[in-house]
Design an enzyme around this catalytic site. Structure first.
Site, PDB file in Angstrom:
ATOM      1  N   GLU A   1     -32.173  34.629 -81.743  1.00 51.73           N
ATOM      2  CA  GLU A   1     -32.476  34.680 -83.184  1.00 51.73           C
ATOM      3  C   GLU A   1     -31.941  35.927 -83.882  1.00 51.73           C
ATOM      4  O   GLU A   1     -32.702  36.675 -84.523  1.00 51.73           O
ATOM      5  CB  GLU A   1     -33.978  34.499 -83.420  1.00 51.73           C
ATOM      6  CG  GLU A   1     -34.454  33.131 -82.975  1.00 51.73           C
ATOM      7  CD  GLU A   1     -35.798  32.706 -83.540  1.00 51.73           C
ATOM      8  OE1 GLU A   1     -36.481  33.509 -84.187  1.00 51.73           O
ATOM      9  OE2 GLU A   1     -36.167  31.526 -83.331  1.00 51.73           O
TER      10      GLU A   1
ATOM     11  N   GLU B   1     -35.426  26.330 -78.365  1.00 52.36           N
ATOM     12  CA  GLU B   1     -36.843  26.424 -78.738  1.00 52.36           C
ATOM     13  C   GLU B   1     -37.169  25.322 -79.727  1.00 52.36           C
ATOM     14  O   GLU B   1     -36.322  24.955 -80.559  1.00 52.36           O
ATOM     15  CB  GLU B   1     -37.194  27.777 -79.390  1.00 52.36           C
ATOM     16  CG  GLU B   1     -37.251  28.928 -78.428  1.00 52.36           C
ATOM     17  CD  GLU B   1     -37.646  30.253 -79.072  1.00 52.36           C
ATOM     18  OE1 GLU B   1     -38.505  30.260 -79.979  1.00 52.36           O
ATOM     19  OE2 GLU B   1     -37.087  31.279 -78.649  1.00 52.36           O
TER      20      GLU B   1
HETATM   21  C1  BG6 Z   1     -39.089  32.295 -82.271  1.00 52.24           C
HETATM   22  C2  BG6 Z   1     -38.903  33.349 -81.208  1.00 52.24           C
HETATM   23  O1  BG6 Z   1     -38.967  32.921 -83.528  1.00 52.24           O
HETATM   24  O2  BG6 Z   1     -40.276  31.613 -82.353  1.00 52.24           O
HETATM   25  C3  BG6 Z   1     -39.979  33.401 -80.153  1.00 52.24           C
HETATM   26  O3  BG6 Z   1     -37.642  33.245 -80.599  1.00 52.24           O
HETATM   27  C4  BG6 Z   1     -41.305  33.108 -80.790  1.00 52.24           C
HETATM   28  O4  BG6 Z   1     -39.923  34.638 -79.527  1.00 52.24           O
HETATM   29  C5  BG6 Z   1     -41.274  31.700 -81.363  1.00 52.24           C
HETATM   30  O5  BG6 Z   1     -42.405  33.280 -79.962  1.00 52.24           O
HETATM   31  C6  BG6 Z   1     -42.571  31.274 -81.990  1.00 52.24           C
HETATM   32  O6  BG6 Z   1     -42.932  32.182 -82.982  1.00 52.24           O
HETATM   33  P1  BG6 Z   1     -44.315  32.950 -82.991  1.00 52.24           P
HETATM   34  O7  BG6 Z   1     -44.194  33.928 -84.075  1.00 52.24           O
HETATM   35  O8  BG6 Z   1     -45.343  31.916 -83.203  1.00 52.24           O
HETATM   36  O9  BG6 Z   1     -44.453  33.588 -81.635  1.00 52.24           O
END
Ligand code: BG6
Length: 467
Positions: A164, A367
């Protein structure tokens, strides 16, 4: 129709600092994340990353659970401060061994390791050269990547550069990745990271011609909030700023004309050397990986009105305001997670289509997932039907994108096992496996299979057929 390729990489994801814990074990040196919870702007009442969900001491058990689910791949990050001890680049043998053992264990179960080189946890020794603000950052990053390629290059076929990179630039302070000492503009930091990424792609191609490497930004379709032409213009501009500048630079080797003019307009300058221009042109990825959680809806507001209309929740998916361009707004057509993130599976198909049309490179999803508050039932179960429904709809949308013609390599949602959210604690759970700990009570860290664990296992067995 809707067929997933035979060798499709079904799996899931994690990142080192959110999963491993053990910040003082195995010779690890401090990272910017180790003391994130001690910063002034860190939200109260939630845990930091010192212990996380203790993967460092449970890794064998965790890999066995992934194997039981039938994973074909596992995307994880290597912790830079576990591998490199100081600014001179001295290597920590214990760190090297930890990931060697992890990779060997994955391979033992025929799980393809997909390795992120850098997922937010900058070692604090980088401050000695001025951190991400410095144009020396890319050199130090390249030295670190070289150590990874030398040690794991014969076993790891898929590499991801920087997680990211676009969120580093936009919400770096919120997710804790930008040092409090940083003075550079977000655009300069973005550029320094882009150069670092390009150097590592070039190095990878030279050292390991048979492996594949790609970027891993957070990408999503952008909708205009109405059919007003001004809102459509805001959408086009947000598309650039949120998505395309980050993929153009790595896939096409330069920033687009719109962006260069935009910087002039807002009187921002990025310092780009001749040498950097050449490096950026000379380092193309083999595939695009991206993280997808939600789409973004925007509307135009004039530079003068923008202050009055600020949305005060700023995170990866809301609160983005760009004077003279527009701002993000809620999309009333979409349901939300417990944490206010909009759920948009059709938007997932749209995003896959847009990325593939623009760059024509194979895509890997690194993700996608739903953060939820979860409490064990008396008989130690988690009935996470909402997660099953979320994945069912997103995987169906992905299969439809495949029938639309998008070339897909794999799907590794967030996360394999519960871990700590970037800025919303461990209660925001994402895993197929529950970890028995609370915000401040570390309990026994027992791993408990959620209902989604069994559902995903079956889906992988059928290679996503009949979704
Ligand atoms: C992404 C990141 O932004 O989303 C992760 O790559 C992150 O590291 C995931 O955990 C979910 O976001 P959050 O803020 O709920 O942990």
């Amino acid at each position: 129709m809707n067929k997933f390729p035979k060798n499709f990489l079904w799996g899931a994801s994690s990142s080192a600092y959110q999963f491993e814990g053990a910040i003082n074990q195995g010779g690890k040196v401090p990272s910017i994340m180790d003391k994130f919870d001690e910063r002034k702007n860190y939200p109260k009442g939630i845990t930091g990353f010192k212990v996380a969900t203790d993967h460092y001491n449970h890794w064998k058990e965790d890999v066995a659970l992934m194997a039981e689910m039938g994973f074909k791949s596992y995307r994880f990050s290597i912790s830079w401060p576990r591998i490199i001890k100081n600014i001179k680049g001295d290597v920590n043998p214990e760190g090297i061994k930890f990931y060697n053992d992890l990779i060997d264990e994955l391979i033992k179960y025929n799980i393809e390791p997909v390795v992120t080189i850098f997922h937010f946890d900058t070692p604090t020794f980088i401050e000695e050269i001025g951190g991400l603000d410095s144009n020396q950052f890319s050199n130090i990053f390249e030295l670190y990547a070289k150590v990874l390629f030398e040690n794991y290059g014969s076993k790891v076929k898929y590499w991801l550069t920087i997680n990211e990179l676009n969120m580093f630039a936009f919400v770096g302070q919120v997710i804790g990745v930008i040092s409090e000492k940083s003075k550079a503009s977000k655009w300069q930091i973005m550029h320094n990271l882009n150069v670092a990424q390009a150097k590592v792609i070039r190095l990878c191609k030279k050292m390991l011609p048979n492996v594949k490497i790609g970027p891993a930004p957070n990408i999503s379709s952008v909708y205009a909030n109405s059919n007003k032409p001004e809102d459509h213009l805001a959408k086009l501009n947000f598309d650039q700023i949120r998505n395309w500048i980050f993929l153009d630079i790595v896939c096409r080797g330069e920033y687009g004309t719109w962006f260069k003019n935009f910087l002039k307009k807002i009187k921002e300058e990025i310092i780009i050397t001749k040498e950097e221009e050449e490096i950026l042109k000379d380092s193309k990825p083999d595939f695009i990986a991206f993280n997808y959680y939600s789409t973004m809806t925007v509307e135009y507001v004039s530079a003068q009105d923008i202050k009055k209309t600020l949305d005060n929740k700023i995170d990866q998916h809301s609160g983005l305001v760009i004077p003279g361009v527009g701002k993000t707004v809620k999309n009333k057509n979409l349901p939300k997670t417990d944490y206010g993130w909009e759920i948009d599976y059709v938007g997932f198909r749209n995003t896959l289509r847009e990325v593939y049309d623009r760059y024509q490179l194979p895509i890997m999803i690194t993700e996608n997932g739903i953060g939820a508050k979860e409490v064990l039932t008396k008989d130690e179960k988690i009935h996470d039907n909402y997660r099953i429904e979320y994945y069912q709809k997103h995987i169906k949308a992905m299969s439809e994108a495949i029938s639309d013609g998008v070339e897909m390599i794999g799907y590794m949602p967030w996360s394999a096992i519960d871990l700590v959210s970037t800025h919303e604690g461990v209660s925001k759970r994402y895993g197929f496996v529950y970890v028995n700990r609370d915000e401040f009570d570390e309990k026994d860290m027992k791993r408990i299979r959620k209902d989604s664990f069994f559902w995903y296992k079956e889906l992988i067995e059928r290679n996503g057929e009949n979704i």
